[in-house]
Write a protein that holds these residues in place. Structure first.
Motif, short mmCIF file in Angstrom:
data_model
loop_
_atom_site.label_atom_id
_atom_site.label_comp_id
_atom_site.label_asym_id
_atom_site.label_seq_id
_atom_site.Cartn_x
_atom_site.Cartn_y
_atom_site.Cartn_z
N LEU A 198 2.44 14.96 -4.48
CA LEU A 198 1.85 16.23 -4.91
C LEU A 198 2.40 16.67 -6.26
CD1 LEU A 198 0.00 18.60 -4.19
CD2 LEU A 198 1.93 19.64 -3.00
N HIS A 199 3.72 16.59 -6.41
CA HIS A 199 4.35 17.04 -7.65
C HIS A 199 3.98 16.13 -8.82
CE1 HIS A 199 7.26 19.03 -10.20
NE2 HIS A 199 7.90 17.89 -10.43
N ALA A 200 4.05 14.83 -8.61
CA ALA A 200 3.75 13.89 -9.70
C ALA A 200 2.27 13.84 -10.01
CB ALA A 200 4.26 12.49 -9.33
N GLY A 201 1.41 14.05 -9.00
CA GLY A 201 -0.03 13.97 -9.22
C GLY A 201 -0.65 15.22 -9.79
N THR A 202 0.04 16.35 -9.70
CA THR A 202 -0.48 17.59 -10.27
C THR A 202 -0.53 17.48 -11.79
OG1 THR A 202 0.42 18.84 -8.41
CG2 THR A 202 -0.14 20.08 -10.39
N GLY A 203 -1.54 18.07 -12.40
CA GLY A 203 -1.70 17.99 -13.84
C GLY A 203 -0.60 18.70 -14.60
N LEU A 204 -0.42 18.32 -15.83
CA LEU A 204 0.57 18.96 -16.69
C LEU A 204 0.29 20.46 -16.76
CD1 LEU A 204 0.73 16.38 -19.63
CD2 LEU A 204 2.38 16.68 -17.78
N GLY A 205 1.33 21.24 -16.57
CA GLY A 205 1.16 22.68 -16.55
C GLY A 205 0.58 23.21 -15.26
N GLY A 206 0.38 22.33 -14.26
CA GLY A 206 -0.13 22.77 -12.97
C GLY A 206 -1.58 22.48 -12.71
N SER A 207 -2.31 21.89 -13.68
CA SER A 207 -3.73 21.60 -13.48
C SER A 207 -4.16 20.54 -14.47
CB SER A 207 -4.59 22.86 -13.65
OG SER A 207 -4.46 23.36 -14.98
N GLY A 208 -5.38 20.05 -14.27
CA GLY A 208 -5.93 19.07 -15.20
C GLY A 208 -5.81 17.64 -14.71
N GLY A 209 -6.47 16.72 -15.43
CA GLY A 209 -6.52 15.32 -15.02
C GLY A 209 -5.37 14.48 -15.53
N VAL A 210 -4.59 15.01 -16.49
CA VAL A 210 -3.42 14.27 -16.98
C VAL A 210 -2.24 14.67 -16.13
CG1 VAL A 210 -1.95 13.77 -18.97
CG2 VAL A 210 -4.37 14.24 -19.31
N CYS A 211 -1.92 13.86 -15.12
CA CYS A 211 -0.90 14.27 -14.16
C CYS A 211 0.50 14.06 -14.72
CB CYS A 211 -1.08 13.56 -12.83
SG CYS A 211 -1.19 11.78 -12.92
N ARG A 212 1.47 14.65 -14.04
CA ARG A 212 2.85 14.60 -14.52
C ARG A 212 3.38 13.17 -14.59
NH1 ARG A 212 3.67 19.44 -10.72
NH2 ARG A 212 3.67 21.24 -12.12
N SER A 213 3.02 12.36 -13.61
CA SER A 213 3.42 10.95 -13.64
C SER A 213 2.44 10.17 -12.79
CB SER A 213 4.85 10.76 -13.12
OG SER A 213 5.18 9.38 -13.05
N GLN A 214 1.47 9.54 -13.43
CA GLN A 214 0.47 8.78 -12.69
C GLN A 214 1.11 7.63 -11.93
OE1 GLN A 214 -3.26 7.79 -14.71
NE2 GLN A 214 -3.13 5.73 -13.86
N SER A 215 2.11 6.99 -12.52
CA SER A 215 2.76 5.86 -11.87
C SER A 215 3.43 6.29 -10.58
CB SER A 215 3.78 5.23 -12.82
OG SER A 215 4.43 4.14 -12.22
N LEU A 216 4.19 7.38 -10.60
CA LEU A 216 4.86 7.85 -9.39
C LEU A 216 3.87 8.36 -8.36
CD1 LEU A 216 8.03 9.75 -10.70
CD2 LEU A 216 7.92 7.56 -9.52
N ALA A 217 2.84 9.08 -8.81
CA ALA A 217 1.85 9.60 -7.87
C ALA A 217 1.12 8.46 -7.17
CB ALA A 217 0.86 10.51 -8.59
N THR A 218 0.74 7.44 -7.93
CA THR A 218 0.03 6.30 -7.34
C THR A 218 0.90 5.58 -6.33
OG1 THR A 218 -1.24 6.04 -9.39
CG2 THR A 218 -1.18 4.17 -7.88
N ALA A 219 2.18 5.39 -6.67
CA ALA A 219 3.09 4.71 -5.74
C ALA A 219 3.30 5.53 -4.48
CB ALA A 219 4.43 4.44 -6.43
N ALA A 220 3.52 6.83 -4.61
CA ALA A 220 3.75 7.68 -3.44
C ALA A 220 2.53 7.69 -2.53
CB ALA A 220 4.11 9.10 -3.88
N VAL A 221 1.34 7.75 -3.12
CA VAL A 221 0.11 7.72 -2.32
C VAL A 221 -0.01 6.39 -1.57
CG1 VAL A 221 -2.40 7.59 -2.51
CG2 VAL A 221 -1.14 9.43 -3.66
#
Length: 724
Positions: free
Chosen positions: A289-312
């Protein structure tokens, strides 16, 4: 470096003589006169000169010769040489590094090979550059690439009590914070070896052999599980920031951790599957959830796509008793994660968990809905001194926090005594109220998804997870259901009502159909009902769907026209001029995705698509999938055309057929409208709310558009774009 009487001073004189004598061999003669330590010191000096483009014509060849010698390099010197090329302390610009690659890199590789201590992320970056240069220049770079491949697969050299520099490196805020907070634990027996293995996980999914070795190392490290927990908690608490990644050719987008630390954390995520603790799934879900959320809390550019993808992906591997909890976390993510790559992974992971459980994803998610301490009445009472607070849910899905005085009389707000003496408990209750509201919103969306998919429930599951559930029941009990006890040959519709022995469905004519022990139930949909039945229910509910969680009885249904059946596409909503910003926001909210429009190359048109829910009880992994597509084109509006696109126009809706697991990059093939099986949920089409000037909305309700409902493609089976 030594003083003016040491090798470096002699090196200056040798370089001067070499230049004065026109290449008479003075520099080589000087280097041959030194011992290994002296030549090593000169190699460091020559390397710096090449970085700074000083005496490069003389220093380069001498440095190449020294790179072939065994000079007794230390790990600190290897780190120094690599640090001059990449990272915060780099002494050479990226384009100059590529130009002088063959002069600067070999000696750094020699130091890494001899010392056994080196920064693996920097080696990975240099390896990618060597491959690129090999392709575009010559094969002299191939040998360097192969040497770096060998370095990347060699075992990590571990010294007791020391954490190698490449583990939790200093290229970001995360690594130093973890070293400072948990240094003794991270350097404990077996932990360094375990973390070193985590840093070697591949870019894709962890392999079976990697996971077996990770489990062995984790079992041998006494504090290994605690290290996993602390590192994952650390990254959940880490805010996005600009990191000093060693890759000078990358884009400096804020993220959570450097490339090296991100790789380490991905390994930690996969290793967490072998930790038998209750905190694993919630913590992995929090990372997603934290890594996949967009920069600033919204949007399609997530905080860390690599970490979000791995966690999912890790959540998708959860089985046994963890499956339902993992499904709950996966179900929470789409509301926050807008990145399309991560979203595909969420769908794929959810269906993998559901397939192992033998149910559809939506049914699996219902099994783990939290009760938040509510009792069978949907109420949770909390004593606050002499007063009582009640956290409750009421039909059709409203969350309330109310207060009673000592005599049990309701109060209009929290009493002053509670606000002053029980502020902490009051804050916790208000946080629970917020969570309950979010949970109810998720349940409304999930039940609407089941409506469009036609999901059927065994009666025991329907009791436990729908009508009798303290939270879901408040939404489910006001909806219209239908029941069958003969395998689906005949369905009877009604609204749930309690009876002495359980539940019955109250029909529009006032009769009640008991829900027996062998029954199956599903939400009633007008697309499956005849015209007389729809009219009967609409007459029985004169207030419309206003008091219901979403449109059901008054859901619009459109029969396909002869032109749509003949053309294979639907032009029903084509040619609508929409306010682009509002239309795109609505479509994104309802699950559509596609490229942005704008005044740039390839920005004049786009195709918005939505993958449709898999109908019925079919396990999603093997079902045929359908996707709806709505093309939109940019409309020029004159003087503001060079700023922001304000208008777009829609094209005909088309459907695609695909097979394979959801979320995969499946090859889609276009299908005719008549081929799409009912109810073919589309998710809405443009309506009055987005049309410029309030133009016609095609029968959509109260100006809302781009909704979540089906398009029908045969007689009596239609689609309703009218529900939000």
């Amino acid at each position: 470096m030594v003083g003016i009487t040491g090798p470096e001073s002699g090196l200056d004189r040798a370089v001067g003589r070499e230049r004065a004598e026109g290449g008479a061999g003075a520099l080589r003669e000087f280097l041959d006169s030194l011992d290994a330590a002296g030549r090593r010191e000169c190699a460091l000096a020559l390397h710096l000169r090449v970085c700074r483009r000083t005496d490069e014509d003389l220093a380069g060849p001498a440095l190449a010769a020294l790179a072939r010698q065994d000079l007794g390099w230390s790990a600190a010197e290897a780190e120094l040489l690599l640090g001059r090329l990449l990272g915060r302390a780099a002494q050479v610009a990226p384009h100059e590094l590529e130009r002088s690659f063959l002069a600067l890199v070999p000696v750094a590789l020699a130091a890494a090979e001899r010392s056994g201590g080196y920064d693996r992320p920097r080696i990975r970056v240099l390896r990618a550059a060597a491959e690129r240069l090999r392709v575009f220049r010559n094969d002299r770079f191939a040998a360097l690439r192969d040497r770096m491949d060998a370095l990347l697969v060699s075992p990590v050299r571990v010294e007791p009590g020391l954490l190698p520099a490449h583990l939790l490196d200093g290229n970001d805020d995360f690594g130093p914070a973890m070293r400072a907070a948990h240094g003794p634990l991270l350097t404990g027996p077996g932990v360094v070896e375990f973390l070193g293995h985590c840093a070697e996980v591949g870019k894709g999914r962890a392999t079976r052999s990697w996971r077996r070795r990770a489990a062995e190392l984790l079992a041998g490290a006494g504090a290994g599980p605690e290290a996993v927990r602390l590192l994952l908690e650390g990254v959940v608490a880490q805010s996005e920031h600009r990191v000093a990644d060693p890759n000078p050719w990358g884009t400096a987008v804020p993220t959570l951790a450097s490339e090296g630390n991100t790789t380490l954390l991905r390994g930690v995520l996969w290793a967490s599957l072998d930790v038998p603790a209750r905190w694993v799934v919630p913590l992995v879900g929090a990372v997603a959830l934290h890594a996949g959320t967009g920069l600033g809390g919204s949007g399609g550019v997530c905080r860390s796509q690599s970490l979000a993808t791995a966690a999912v992906a890790v959540l998708g591997e959860c089985g046994d008793g963890r499956g339902e909890e993992a499904a709950q976390w996966l179900g929470r993510l789409p509301g926050k994660v807008r990145n399309r790559t991560v979203a595909r992974g969420i769908t794929k992971a959810l269906e993998a968990v559901a397939a192992r459980s033998g149910v559809t994803p939506s049914m699996l998610r219902e099994r783990g809905v939290a009760t938040l301490g509510l009792d069978g009445r949907g109420i949770r009472e909390v004593r606050l001194g002499a007063f009582t607070a009640e956290l409750a849910v009421r039909e059709p899905g409203a969350a309330l926090l109310s207060f009673l005085d000592p005599e049990g009389r309701p109060l209009r707000s929290a009493p002053k005594e509670v606000r002053e003496t029980r502020a902490g408990e009051l804050a916790e209750l208000r946080a629970e109220l917020k969570r309950l509201k979010g949970l109810l919103a998720s349940e409304r969306a999930r039940l609407e998804e089941q409506l469009t998919a036609g999901t059927t429930w065994p009666v025991d599951d329907w009791h436990r997870y729908c009508v009798d559930h303290p939270v879901t029941g408040a939404v489910a009990r006001v909806l219209l259901w239908e029941v069958t006890e003969d395998g689906g040959a005949r369905w009877t519709a009604g609204i749930p009502e309690r009876t002495g022995g359980g539940w019955a469905l109250a029909g529009a004519d006032g009769t009640a159909c008991p829900v027996g022990p062998g029954a199956r139930l599903r939400l009633w949909h007008p697309v499956r009902a005849g015209g007389e039945e729809v009219a009967e229910w609409r007459a029985a509910l004169p207030g419309g769907d206003g008091s219901r969680p979403f449109q059901q009885v008054f859901r619009e249904v459109f029969a396909p026209s002869p032109e749509e059946a003949a053309d294979g596409v639907s032009g029903r909503f084509a040619g609508r001029v929409l306010r682009y910003g509002r239309a795109r926001a609505l479509m994104t909210e309802r699950g559509w995705s596609g490229n942005h429009l704008g005044y740039f190359r390839d920005g004049w048109s786009a195709r918005m698509t939505r993958e449709l829910p898999v109908p019925g009880e079919v396990p999603a992994a093997g079902a045929t999938r359908w996707r709806a597509g709505l093309p939109v084109e940019l409309v020029d509006e004159g003087p503001d055309a060079d700023v922001t696109p304000r208008l777009c126009v829609t094209g005909p809706v088309r459907f695609d057929r695909g097979t394979g697991p959801a979320g995969a990059r499946t090859a889609w093939t276009e299908a005719a409208v008549a081929d799409v099986p009912p109810p073919a949920p589309l998710g809405g089409a443009p309506g009055r709310g987005a049309v410029r000037g309030g133009g016609g909305g095609g029968g959509l309700r109260d100006g809302r558009s781009l909704s979540g409902e089906p398009w029908g493609l045969r007689e009596g089976r239609g689609a309703s774009p009218g529900s939000p």
